[in-house]
Enzyme design. Structure first.
Site, mmCIF file in Angstrom:
data_model
loop_
_atom_site.group_PDB
_atom_site.id
_atom_site.type_symbol
_atom_site.label_atom_id
_atom_site.label_comp_id
_atom_site.label_asym_id
_atom_site.label_seq_id
_atom_site.Cartn_x
_atom_site.Cartn_y
_atom_site.Cartn_z
ATOM 1 N N ALA A 153 0.865 -1.182 0.000
ATOM 2 C CA ALA A 153 0.000 0.000 0.000
ATOM 3 C C ALA A 153 0.904 1.235 0.000
ATOM 4 C CB ALA A 153 -0.898 -0.021 1.226
ATOM 5 N N GLY A 160 0.760 -5.150 0.961
ATOM 6 C CA GLY A 160 -0.452 -5.252 0.148
ATOM 7 C C GLY A 160 -0.187 -5.858 -1.228
ATOM 8 N N GLU A 169 -0.239 -9.502 -0.700
ATOM 9 C CA GLU A 169 -1.637 -9.845 -0.397
ATOM 10 C C GLU A 169 -2.492 -9.812 -1.664
ATOM 11 O OE1 GLU A 169 -1.637 -6.781 2.648
ATOM 12 O OE2 GLU A 169 -1.954 -8.298 4.193
HETATM 13 C C1 HXC Z 1 4.986 4.438 -1.463
HETATM 14 C C2 HXC Z 1 6.907 3.474 -2.275
HETATM 15 C C3 HXC Z 1 6.562 2.232 -1.692
HETATM 16 C C4 HXC Z 1 5.329 2.154 -0.990
HETATM 17 C C5 HXC Z 1 8.460 2.013 -2.686
HETATM 18 N N1 HXC Z 1 8.072 3.281 -2.878
HETATM 19 N N2 HXC Z 1 7.563 1.348 -1.977
HETATM 20 N N3 HXC Z 1 6.109 4.560 -2.164
HETATM 21 N N4 HXC Z 1 4.579 3.282 -0.893
HETATM 22 N N5 HXC Z 1 4.898 1.019 -0.428
HETATM 23 C C6 HXC Z 1 8.784 4.346 -3.598
HETATM 24 C C7 HXC Z 1 9.968 4.901 -2.802
HETATM 25 O O1 HXC Z 1 9.543 5.846 -1.867
HETATM 26 C C8 HXC Z 1 10.794 5.520 -3.903
HETATM 27 O O2 HXC Z 1 10.240 6.753 -4.291
HETATM 28 C C9 HXC Z 1 10.583 4.549 -5.064
HETATM 29 O O3 HXC Z 1 9.372 3.828 -4.788
HETATM 30 C C10 HXC Z 1 11.714 3.542 -5.210
HETATM 31 O O4 HXC Z 1 11.889 2.901 -3.969
HETATM 32 P P1 HXC Z 1 13.296 2.774 -3.229
HETATM 33 O O5 HXC Z 1 13.027 2.513 -1.806
HETATM 34 O O6 HXC Z 1 14.165 3.951 -3.554
HETATM 35 O O7 HXC Z 1 13.904 1.498 -3.957
HETATM 36 P P2 HXC Z 1 14.817 0.347 -3.350
HETATM 37 O O8 HXC Z 1 15.914 0.942 -2.507
HETATM 38 O O9 HXC Z 1 15.199 -0.504 -4.515
HETATM 39 O O10 HXC Z 1 13.864 -0.490 -2.357
HETATM 40 C C11 HXC Z 1 12.728 -1.131 -2.858
HETATM 41 C C12 HXC Z 1 11.847 -1.606 -1.684
HETATM 42 C C13 HXC Z 1 11.548 -0.424 -0.727
HETATM 43 C C14 HXC Z 1 12.549 -2.731 -0.919
HETATM 44 C C15 HXC Z 1 10.548 -2.167 -2.306
HETATM 45 O O11 HXC Z 1 11.067 0.670 -1.495
HETATM 46 C C16 HXC Z 1 10.574 -0.708 0.352
HETATM 47 O O12 HXC Z 1 10.891 -1.336 1.362
HETATM 48 N N6 HXC Z 1 9.302 -0.278 0.167
HETATM 49 C C17 HXC Z 1 8.267 -0.381 1.174
HETATM 50 C C18 HXC Z 1 7.744 -1.795 1.288
HETATM 51 C C19 HXC Z 1 6.674 -1.922 2.381
HETATM 52 O O13 HXC Z 1 6.939 -1.591 3.542
HETATM 53 N N7 HXC Z 1 5.481 -2.366 2.013
HETATM 54 C C20 HXC Z 1 4.347 -2.503 2.942
HETATM 55 C C21 HXC Z 1 3.502 -1.273 2.934
HETATM 56 S S1 HXC Z 1 2.155 -1.379 4.107
HETATM 57 P P3 HXC Z 1 11.025 8.157 -4.116
HETATM 58 O O14 HXC Z 1 10.046 9.173 -4.625
HETATM 59 O O15 HXC Z 1 11.357 8.295 -2.678
HETATM 60 O O16 HXC Z 1 12.256 7.991 -4.982
HETATM 61 C C22 HXC Z 1 0.993 -2.302 3.313
HETATM 62 C C23 HXC Z 1 -0.301 -2.539 4.076
HETATM 63 C C24 HXC Z 1 -1.316 -3.258 3.252
HETATM 64 O O17 HXC Z 1 1.147 -2.758 2.244
HETATM 65 C C25 HXC Z 1 -2.652 -3.361 3.972
HETATM 66 C C26 HXC Z 1 -3.691 -2.445 3.445
HETATM 67 C C27 HXC Z 1 -5.070 -2.602 4.064
#
Ligand code: HXC
Length: 258
Positions: free
Chosen positions: A65, A109, A112
């Site tokens: 998400a 998400g 999921e």
């Molecule tokens: C918003 C995101 C994002 C996310 C990545 N980006 N994941 N933006 N929401 N979930 C964005 C980053 O901010 C960045 O933008 C760009 O994508 C590239 O990501 P990087 O982090 O620079 O790349 P990298 O170093 O290669 O790492 C990739 C990654 C990491 C491992 C996927 O981005 C990461 O850990 N993302 C978050 C994963 C996460 O925690 N997911 C769970 C979310 S909670 P900018 O503009 O900064 O360059 C969820 C709840 C679901 O999903 C339930 C709902 C009801």
């Protein structure tokens, strides 16, 4: 329909929906979820379409998400809007088979969403995870429920508590994905699987989907009875007559979804 966060193509009998927010690793926001539900419903209603593929880019299926969108939300807001709940329910109401073709990150998400599909074909670079704990939250769309039923308690706890990622090989070994293929072959393999499904009777394919999904909702005894009754009901279809006649006549069946 004009979409901004997904692309949709229909090739033969297969609709391919590609998540397309490259700057945010295909993070799921309201717009993307709304567009995805619309595209899925359109595919469901299009008689030409017999199977759906949901995919992302080589880098990311979806990294979860959208954290930027979620960061300012309050409990009252997420509870009141039932954050992503109606979208997830709508996805689960799609009756045609959906294949998730996953390369790169399928996190939170994203993992999921892949699990809401009927099966997952992963490329060798796929990485699955439920890292929500690192953000001070937990899974909210099946990461503590579906994942546990798919790969068992120990691995699901490990994934949800440590937030570690699982690679494609481990995901296949654990039963999360059905097959692993090279990145370059992912689309081809998913299309081949979708084409195979498209040859079947749509009535039968929808019944199979409903029956397998029922196994996650009910007791074994009730599930077996459900399965047997659905099996019996297929004898009311022309496709059962055609399928069995074709076998005996040593020819390909020509199903007509009747
Ligand atoms: C918003 C995101 C994002 C996310 C990545 N980006 N994941 N933006 N929401 N979930 C964005 C980053 O901010 C960045 O933008 C760009 O994508 C590239 O990501 P990087 O982090 O620079 O790349 P990298 O170093 O290669 O790492 C990739 C990654 C990491 C491992 C996927 O981005 C990461 O850990 N993302 C978050 C994963 C996460 O925690 N997911 C769970 C979310 S909670 P900018 O503009 O900064 O360059 C969820 C709840 C679901 O999903 C339930 C709902 C009801």
């Amino acid at each position: 329909m004009a979409f901004e966060t997904i692309t949709v193509e229909t090739e033969d009998h297969v609709t391919i929906i590609t998540l397309n927010r490259p700057d945010a690793m295909n993070a799921l926001n309201d717009q993307l979820m709304g567009e995805l539900v619309s595209a899925l419903q359109a595919a469901q209603e299009n008689d030409k379409v017999r199977c759906i593929i949901l995919t992302g880019s080589d880098k990311a299926f979806a990294a979860g998400a959208d954290i930027k969108m979620m960061s300012e939300k309050t409990f009252v807001e997420v509870f009141s809007e039932d954050f992503f709940g109606p979208d997830a329910d709508a996805i689960m109401r799609i009756r045609k088979p959906i294949i998730a073709a996953v390369s790169g990150y399928a996190l939170g998400g994203g993992c999921e969403l892949a699990m809401m599909c009927d099966f997952i074909i992963a490329s060798e670079t796929a990485k699955f995870g439920q890292p929500e704990i690192n953000l001070g939250v937990m899974a909210g769309l099946g990461g503590s429920q579906r994942l546990t039923r798919f790969i068992g308690k120990s691995k699901a706890m490990d994934m949800n508590l440590t937030g570690r990622f699982m690679d494609a090989e481990e995901a296949e070994r654990s039963g999360l994905v059905s097959r692993v293929v090279p990145v370059k072959k992912l689309r081809e393999e998913a299309m081949a699987a979708a084409a195979k499904i498209s040859e079947k009777s749509m009535i039968t394919a929808m019944a199979v989907k409903e029956s397998v999904n029922r196994s996650y909702e009910t007791t074994l005894r009730e599930g077996l009875l459900f399965e047997r009754r659905v099996f019996h009901s297929m004898f009311a279809t022309e496709d059962q007559k055609e399928g069995m006649a074709a076998f005996m006549e040593k020819r390909e069946a020509q199903f007509r979804d009747k």
